[in-house]
Design an enzyme around this catalytic site. Structure first.
Site, PDB file in Angstrom:
ATOM      1  N   ASP A   1      -0.738   9.239  -2.800  1.00  0.00           N
ATOM      2  CA  ASP A   1      -1.193   7.865  -2.953  1.00  0.00           C
ATOM      3  C   ASP A   1       0.110   7.081  -2.900  1.00  0.00           C
ATOM      4  O   ASP A   1       0.917   7.153  -3.839  1.00  0.00           O
ATOM      5  CB  ASP A   1      -1.889   7.651  -4.300  1.00  0.00           C
ATOM      6  CG  ASP A   1      -2.381   6.220  -4.429  1.00  0.00           C
ATOM      7  OD1 ASP A   1      -1.594   5.304  -4.134  1.00  0.00           O
ATOM      8  OD2 ASP A   1      -3.534   6.016  -4.824  1.00  0.00           O
ATOM      9  N   HIS A   2       0.349   6.369  -1.799  1.00  0.00           N
ATOM     10  CA  HIS A   2       1.700   5.823  -1.626  1.00  0.00           C
ATOM     11  C   HIS A   2       2.064   4.808  -2.712  1.00  0.00           C
ATOM     12  O   HIS A   2       3.238   4.548  -2.947  1.00  0.00           O
ATOM     13  CB  HIS A   2       1.906   5.262  -0.209  1.00  0.00           C
ATOM     14  CG  HIS A   2       1.325   3.909   0.023  1.00  0.00           C
ATOM     15  ND1 HIS A   2       0.001   3.708   0.323  1.00  0.00           N
ATOM     16  CD2 HIS A   2       1.877   2.683   0.002  1.00  0.00           C
ATOM     17  CE1 HIS A   2      -0.221   2.419   0.478  1.00  0.00           C
ATOM     18  NE2 HIS A   2       0.903   1.762   0.283  1.00  0.00           N
TER      19      HIS A   2
ATOM     20  N   LYS B   1      -8.251  -8.782   1.281  1.00  0.00           N
ATOM     21  CA  LYS B   1      -7.501  -9.128   2.489  1.00  0.00           C
ATOM     22  C   LYS B   1      -7.597 -10.636   2.693  1.00  0.00           C
ATOM     23  O   LYS B   1      -8.535 -11.278   2.217  1.00  0.00           O
ATOM     24  CB  LYS B   1      -8.124  -8.458   3.712  1.00  0.00           C
ATOM     25  CG  LYS B   1      -8.270  -6.942   3.580  1.00  0.00           C
ATOM     26  CD  LYS B   1      -7.039  -6.233   4.065  1.00  0.00           C
ATOM     27  CE  LYS B   1      -7.211  -4.736   4.020  1.00  0.00           C
ATOM     28  NZ  LYS B   1      -5.947  -4.025   4.044  1.00  0.00           N
TER      29      LYS B   1
ATOM     30  N   ASP C   1     -11.097   1.737   0.100  1.00  0.00           N
ATOM     31  CA  ASP C   1      -9.756   1.646   0.683  1.00  0.00           C
ATOM     32  C   ASP C   1      -8.678   1.422  -0.387  1.00  0.00           C
ATOM     33  O   ASP C   1      -7.577   1.957  -0.279  1.00  0.00           O
ATOM     34  CB  ASP C   1      -9.744   0.478   1.687  1.00  0.00           C
ATOM     35  CG  ASP C   1      -8.457   0.410   2.492  1.00  0.00           C
ATOM     36  OD1 ASP C   1      -8.027   1.464   2.992  1.00  0.00           O
ATOM     37  OD2 ASP C   1      -7.885  -0.693   2.619  1.00  0.00           O
TER      38      ASP C   1
ATOM     39  N   LYS D   1      -5.004   9.773   1.884  1.00  0.00           N
ATOM     40  CA  LYS D   1      -6.353   9.237   1.961  1.00  0.00           C
ATOM     41  C   LYS D   1      -6.730   8.847   3.388  1.00  0.00           C
ATOM     42  O   LYS D   1      -5.830   8.527   4.153  1.00  0.00           O
ATOM     43  CB  LYS D   1      -6.510   8.063   1.017  1.00  0.00           C
ATOM     44  CG  LYS D   1      -5.953   6.755   1.544  1.00  0.00           C
ATOM     45  CD  LYS D   1      -6.285   5.683   0.547  1.00  0.00           C
ATOM     46  CE  LYS D   1      -5.840   4.361   1.041  1.00  0.00           C
ATOM     47  NZ  LYS D   1      -6.431   3.843   2.249  1.00  0.00           N
TER      48      LYS D   1
ATOM     49  N   ARG E   1      -0.656  16.198  20.258  1.00  0.00           N
ATOM     50  CA  ARG E   1      -1.292  16.634  21.505  1.00  0.00           C
ATOM     51  C   ARG E   1      -0.585  16.114  22.751  1.00  0.00           C
ATOM     52  O   ARG E   1      -0.718  16.693  23.824  1.00  0.00           O
ATOM     53  CB  ARG E   1      -2.743  16.129  21.529  1.00  0.00           C
ATOM     54  CG  ARG E   1      -3.707  17.192  21.056  1.00  0.00           C
ATOM     55  CD  ARG E   1      -5.109  16.738  21.214  1.00  0.00           C
ATOM     56  NE  ARG E   1      -5.270  15.409  20.624  1.00  0.00           N
ATOM     57  CZ  ARG E   1      -6.433  14.894  20.261  1.00  0.00           C
ATOM     58  NH1 ARG E   1      -7.527  15.579  20.439  1.00  0.00           N
ATOM     59  NH2 ARG E   1      -6.515  13.696  19.728  1.00  0.00           N
TER      60      ARG E   1
ATOM     61  N   LYS F   1       5.944   3.866  -5.211  1.00  0.00           N
ATOM     62  CA  LYS F   1       6.615   2.565  -5.270  1.00  0.00           C
ATOM     63  C   LYS F   1       7.528   2.526  -6.488  1.00  0.00           C
ATOM     64  O   LYS F   1       7.165   2.984  -7.563  1.00  0.00           O
ATOM     65  CB  LYS F   1       5.591   1.423  -5.328  1.00  0.00           C
ATOM     66  CG  LYS F   1       4.852   1.234  -3.992  1.00  0.00           C
ATOM     67  CD  LYS F   1       3.949   0.016  -4.052  1.00  0.00           C
ATOM     68  CE  LYS F   1       3.031  -0.067  -2.854  1.00  0.00           C
ATOM     69  NZ  LYS F   1       3.589  -0.737  -1.690  1.00  0.00           N
TER      70      LYS F   1
ATOM     71  N   GLU G   1      -3.558  -9.126  -0.365  1.00  0.00           N
ATOM     72  CA  GLU G   1      -2.866  -9.092   0.922  1.00  0.00           C
ATOM     73  C   GLU G   1      -3.188 -10.362   1.681  1.00  0.00           C
ATOM     74  O   GLU G   1      -4.296 -10.888   1.576  1.00  0.00           O
ATOM     75  CB  GLU G   1      -3.323  -7.892   1.738  1.00  0.00           C
ATOM     76  CG  GLU G   1      -2.951  -6.578   1.096  1.00  0.00           C
ATOM     77  CD  GLU G   1      -3.392  -5.412   1.951  1.00  0.00           C
ATOM     78  OE1 GLU G   1      -2.609  -4.999   2.822  1.00  0.00           O
ATOM     79  OE2 GLU G   1      -4.514  -4.924   1.766  1.00  0.00           O
TER      80      GLU G   1
ATOM     81  N   HIS H   1      -5.570   3.386  -5.091  1.00  0.00           N
ATOM     82  CA  HIS H   1      -4.385   2.668  -5.584  1.00  0.00           C
ATOM     83  C   HIS H   1      -4.625   1.954  -6.919  1.00  0.00           C
ATOM     84  O   HIS H   1      -3.844   2.090  -7.866  1.00  0.00           O
ATOM     85  CB  HIS H   1      -3.917   1.634  -4.561  1.00  0.00           C
ATOM     86  CG  HIS H   1      -3.695   2.189  -3.179  1.00  0.00           C
ATOM     87  ND1 HIS H   1      -3.164   3.439  -2.954  1.00  0.00           N
ATOM     88  CD2 HIS H   1      -3.919   1.666  -1.953  1.00  0.00           C
ATOM     89  CE1 HIS H   1      -3.083   3.647  -1.645  1.00  0.00           C
ATOM     90  NE2 HIS H   1      -3.534   2.593  -1.020  1.00  0.00           N
TER      91      HIS H   1
HETATM   92  C1  BG6 Z   1      -3.446   1.249   2.385  1.00  0.00           C
HETATM   93  C2  BG6 Z   1      -4.747   0.581   2.773  1.00  0.00           C
HETATM   94  O1  BG6 Z   1      -3.695   2.413   1.641  1.00  0.00           O
HETATM   95  O2  BG6 Z   1      -2.679   0.353   1.602  1.00  0.00           O
HETATM   96  C3  BG6 Z   1      -4.485  -0.696   3.527  1.00  0.00           C
HETATM   97  O3  BG6 Z   1      -5.498   1.467   3.587  1.00  0.00           O
HETATM   98  C4  BG6 Z   1      -3.570  -1.593   2.752  1.00  0.00           C
HETATM   99  O4  BG6 Z   1      -5.701  -1.378   3.821  1.00  0.00           O
HETATM  100  C5  BG6 Z   1      -2.330  -0.834   2.289  1.00  0.00           C
HETATM  101  O5  BG6 Z   1      -3.201  -2.657   3.601  1.00  0.00           O
HETATM  102  C6  BG6 Z   1      -1.517  -1.683   1.332  1.00  0.00           C
HETATM  103  O6  BG6 Z   1      -0.319  -1.022   1.069  1.00  0.00           O
HETATM  104  P1  BG6 Z   1       0.960  -1.848   0.618  1.00  0.00           P
HETATM  105  O7  BG6 Z   1       1.978  -0.795   0.324  1.00  0.00           O
HETATM  106  O8  BG6 Z   1       1.316  -2.716   1.785  1.00  0.00           O
HETATM  107  O9  BG6 Z   1       0.530  -2.634  -0.565  1.00  0.00           O
END
Ligand code: BG6
Length: 485
Positions: free
Chosen positions: A178-179, A333, A236, A149, A51, A183, A217, A241
């Site tokens: 789903d990233h 976290k 989350d 997501k 935008r 990996k 994390e 994941h």
């Molecule tokens: C995301 C979550 O999908 O993955 C985050 O929304 C999280 O809260 C993150 O920090 C962690 O990803 P990675 O690749 O750093 O383990």
């Protein structure tokens, strides 16, 4: 041996939300790196829509700054930067308005190349964009649509989302990222299991005592407070994941390494998850403040919050392979370190032939480390070398991917590099299918509903999570692995 980069065919990529955080942090760097490696050619067109009142020059400046911020200096090369920036075109577009879509059409190629629409926007715009591109006739069989997501916040909303996409697109056109699946180590898990004869015969309840999947994390939720507070660790991290990692660990060998063959097997695992009825099998936690760190409440800007920043649970899979083998999942976290790993704990030897003075050999652990120091280690018991009789020592067979890559002068690719190229190639193997997402919500929903009146246990920042999480394993004579970097 140097691996060969196979260039992808010319493509168009439309990134909606191109000025946003994900685009600047992940998508632009990933595309740049693919060009630097020769996989994305100058023929690619990347249309960046948002935008903001910008023109193409203004956006290229923003993209160039993103490269300076999120790509290391030694990866940036003047000529590649210029070639990359010249692939970018900016389109000012309000996706909720009818204007601007014709302009988008004018920017797209008409040579039959694949066109991917990446919806890097808030989920409330997913349906709006999907409908708009369909209505204005920008969808054909070469179209792919990419979303990430949150894919719903419960089963019902996930179904609704799937329904919206199914109206305009075949399932084979929808790429749900789903990233974690992009990996390197996660893909290596499949190589480890299915490209080696060694492990598969042992990969079952007869030989495995339990599995631990950890995504810890050290950061808090700062910066995402109010958003996260409405979501929590279960939605989350666990629903997506961690369950995806569980599926890849537990699935049967697919007949081929092909999208639906792999996803069918993952779906079977999700459907075989036993409902988690016993409340003592799940622990929720929330981090306290420390002398130099804020509490979850402050970060969430909600003093009354009961949202969890930590979850640990015991999942069981009802099938022959995994009967009686707990899968312990934990994520949180502000924990001691940033560590993500899958640890396969093998059973003890059935009988020790050694005298009591030798001490019982420790059971083997295969640890598949996603981050940091991606790699695989296998802990083994050996004789402590030298005189002194038969005394044991634990040692690790260590396969660090960084070491192997260093040998070929390569770096560890980011998940988005792999995933975006897979979208262009039309390979859905590392993307979630709609029914998988729904099956994961079906399992998670009742757990979340069971929390209506519960309060998360507090834990210290920099710890391993709440005490009850330790008890989850202690009561069964097991213990979590250290969250050590
Ligand atoms: C995301 C979550 O999908 O993955 C985050 O929304 C999280 O809260 C993150 O920090 C962690 O990803 P990675 O690749 O750093 O383990």
């Amino acid at each position: 041996m140097v691996s060969r980069v196979v260039p992808v065919d010319p493509f168009d990529l439309v990134v909606f939300g191109a000025t946003g955080d994900l685009a600047r942090r992940k998508l632009i760097p990933a595309l740049y790196r693919r060009m630097a490696d020769g996989q994305m050619l100058d023929t690619a067109r990347i249309i960046c829509a948002a935008r903001s009142d910008l023109d193409t020059d203004g956006f290229r400046k923003l993209a160039s700054d993103a490269l300076d911020t999120f790509v290391s200096k030694d990866e940036i090369e003047g000529d590649t930067r210029e070639r990359f920036l010249s692939c970018l075109t900016y389109l000012q577009l309000d996706v909720t308005s009818e204007a601007g879509w014709d302009k988008l059409r004018g920017l797209l190629s008409d040579d039959g190349r694949p066109c991917a629409y990446y919806l890097s926007v808030a989920p409330r715009f997913f349906g709006v964009i999907a409908e708009a591109i369909r209505k204005v006739g920008l969808v054909d069989e070469q179209t792919r649509i990419v979303i990430e997501k949150p894919l719903g916040r419960d089963l019902e909303s996930a179904r609704e989302l799937n329904r919206q996409f199914a109206e305009g697109f075949a399932e084979s056109q929808v790429y749900r990222i789903d990233h974690y699946l992009g990996k390197e180590t996660v893909q290596n898990l499949m190589a480890l299991r299915f490209a080696n004869a060694l492990f598969e015969p042992l990969w079952n309840a007869q030989h495995i005592d339990h599995v631990q999947i950890t995504a810890a994390e050290s950061v808090g939720i700062e910066g995402r407070g109010p958003y996260y507070d409405n979501v929590g660790a279960m939605r989350d991290m666990v629903q997506n994941h961690l369950l995806q990692l569980l599926c890849l660990t537990a699935m049967e060998p697919p007949s081929h390494f092909e999208p639906d063959a792999v996803r069918d097997e993952k779906l079977k695992v999700l459907r075989a998850l036993q409902p988690l009825n016993d409340p003592s099998d799940v622990v929720r936690g929330q981090y306290r403040g420390g002398t130099s760190t804020s509490a979850y409440h402050d970060d969430a800007e909600n003093p009354e919050s009961r949202t969890e920043s930590f979850v640990a649970l015991k999942a069981t899979i009802s099938n022959w392979r995994w009967a009686g083998v707990p899968f312990y999942l934990r994520t949180g976290k502000r924990l001691r370190n940033r560590v993500s790993e899958i640890a396969i704990q093998f059973k003890d030897i059935p009988h020790s032939i050694f005298s009591a003075s030798a001490a019982a050999p420790k059971s083997n652990v295969l640890a598949i480390r996603l981050q940091p120091d991606e790699g695989i280690t296998l802990s083994m018991t050996i004789k402590d070398p030298g005189p002194g009789g038969m005394r044991f020592k634990e040692t690790e067979l260590d396969m660090s991917f960084a070491d192997s890559l260093a040998l070929t002068g390569k770096r560890m690719p980011d998940a988005y590099e792999r995933l975006i190229m897979d979208v262009i190639r039309g390979d859905q193997t590392l993307f979630m299918r709609g029914d998988e997402v729904e099956a994961a919500w079906s399992w998670v929903d009742p757990i979340i509903h069971g929390w209506q009146n519960s309060v998360p246990s507090l834990y210290d920042s920099g710890s391993s999570g709440p005490e009850d999480s330790l008890m989850l394993l202690h009561r069964e004579g097991r213990r979590w692995r250290e969250i050590s970097a």
